[in-house]
Each structure stands twice: as structure tokens, then as C-alpha cells.
Design an enzyme around this catalytic site. Structure first.
Site, mmCIF file in Angstrom:
data_model
loop_
_atom_site.group_PDB
_atom_site.id
_atom_site.type_symbol
_atom_site.label_atom_id
_atom_site.label_comp_id
_atom_site.label_asym_id
_atom_site.label_seq_id
_atom_site.Cartn_x
_atom_site.Cartn_y
_atom_site.Cartn_z
ATOM 1 C CE LYS A 168 -1.496 2.164 3.513
ATOM 2 N NZ LYS A 168 -2.058 2.570 4.818
ATOM 3 C CG ASP B 88 -6.924 4.018 2.338
ATOM 4 O OD1 ASP B 88 -7.879 3.509 1.711
ATOM 5 O OD2 ASP B 88 -6.791 5.245 2.497
#
Length: 212
Positions: A120, A139
Site C-alpha cells: 500500500k 487503505d
């Protein structure tokens, strides 16, 4: 969603959030690396209040290696998990200098070798520092929105990302990264989503189930 619905979905979100951009403040590629690390389990607003003092103290990557860890911990303390983050920051800076000649790498494979950088984070770094959008940073907002709308039934961020990459054309990836964050913050709240005023509720499985 069909291809024409996907285009409408993205266009609607872009019209809803025309100013959707990265919320973290930075000036250099390594600064966004640090900001992303600090943002784990912390708000971007808090990070932005913390980084000015940190970046003033550490102007070069080498400064992050040389700074006493206790001093670093004290500066980043407001961002939470400061001991682990401080350790990763110092090690990451050392790795960038020793393995990449002081230059933040511009590819996923190399970024993932850095301490404190997961997929991420790497997606955010690639997009914000270098304008490279080959993936989607999943997220908490992207995960929640993907599950609620029905874009993915997975709970693992990497699996969700793979589902999203099958849905959205590459030219929309840059937008999706920002739009999901803004939509999650402003409309699709975790506890009290504003479904009735949501501009994309017609695409949403959660909203349809809620109405029925």
C-alpha cells in the site's frame, strides 16, 4: 459493473471531489516515504503537523540515519507507534543510501525491500513521488468502499487491489487512489455513511440492501 458504468462511476466521483489529491505534505521523494510511514494508524492531519519539525531537523536522507533514535522518537511521538516507526525510518534511510545510492527507487519490487514499506505504501510513493499508477493503495477507505459497493468481497488488501485492477482501466488508477480516500472521509463513513446524499449510491450494493 459494465464498462460504461465504470466510466460513469469514476466521472461522478471526480465531479463530487474535484480537488481530490494526496493529503500528505512533502517536497521530496524520501519525504513522502517518511510521511507514508508515519501515517500508519494515524491521520494525515496529525502527520502534517509532525513532519515540518522532522524535515527541518533532517534535511537530507543521511540526517535520518545520523539522528539519535531517542530524538527521532520524541519528534514523531504524536503519530503513534513511534518506537517501531523510528526504527524503520532509520533503517529505511540507511537502505536507500547503501542499496540505491541515496535515490528512492521508482519500482514496486525495490520499494518493498525497504523497511516499513508495504505494498500500500509503495503504491502511494510511486504515485505521489513519481506519478506512476500501476496499482491501487488499498487503505481502510478503499477496503470499506470496495466491500460496500460490491467491487470486491475480499478482506485482504492485496486481494482487493487485484479485484479493483480487473475492474478499472489503467488510465483511471491515479484518480481512484485519491477518490476513494476522499469519498471515505467525506461520505462513506465507517460508522455512519451518508448513503442518501452519496453521489454513487446507485452503484452500491450496501445502499440497495439498506433500502430493501
Amino acid at each position: 459493473m459494465k464498462s460504461n458504468e465504470i466510466i460513469e462511476f469514476v466521472k461522478t466521483l471526480k465531479a463530487t471531489y474535484p480537488d481530490a489529491t494526496c493529503s500528505l505534505d512533502f517536497e521530496t521523494p524520501f519525504q513522502i516515504v517518511i510521511a507514508v510511514m508515519l501515517s500508519a494508524q494515524c491521520t494525515d492531519e496529525r502527520v502534517n503537523k509532525t513532519t515540518p519539525a522532522l524535515f527541518k531537523r533532517c534535511k537530507e536522507i543521511k540526517d535520518f540515519v545520523d539522528i539519535d533514535i531517542n530524538e527521532l522518537e520524541e519528534i514523531i511521538h504524536p503519530c503513534g507507534f513511534y518506537r517501531n516507526k523510528a526504527k524503520n525510518i532509520k533503517l529505511c534511510a540507511k537502505q536507500v543510501i547503501e542499496k540505491f545510492n541515496g535515490i528512492v527507487p521508482q519500482n514496486m519490487e525495490d520499494l518493498l525491500t525497504l523497511a516499513g514499506v508495504g505494498r500500500k505504501s509503495a503504491n502511494v510513493i510511486l504515485l505521489e513521488a513519481f506519478g506512476i499508477a500501476n496499482g491501487i493503495a488499498v487503505d481502510t477507505h478503499a477496503k470499506r468502499i470496495s466491500n460496500r459497493i460490491g467491487l470486491s468481497s475480499e478482506s485482504d488488501p492485496e486481494k482487493i487491489e487485484q479485484d479493483l485492477l480487473k475492474i478499472f482501466p489503467k488510465e483511471h488508477l491515479k484518480d481512484i487512489n485519491h477518490l476513494f480516500v476522499w469519498h471515505g472521509r467525506n461520505t462513506c463513513d465507517s460508522r455512519k455513511p451518508n448513503c442518501d446524499t452519496c453521489t454513487i449510491n446507485k452503484f452500491c450494493k450496501y445502499y440497495k440492501n439498506k433500502k430493501s
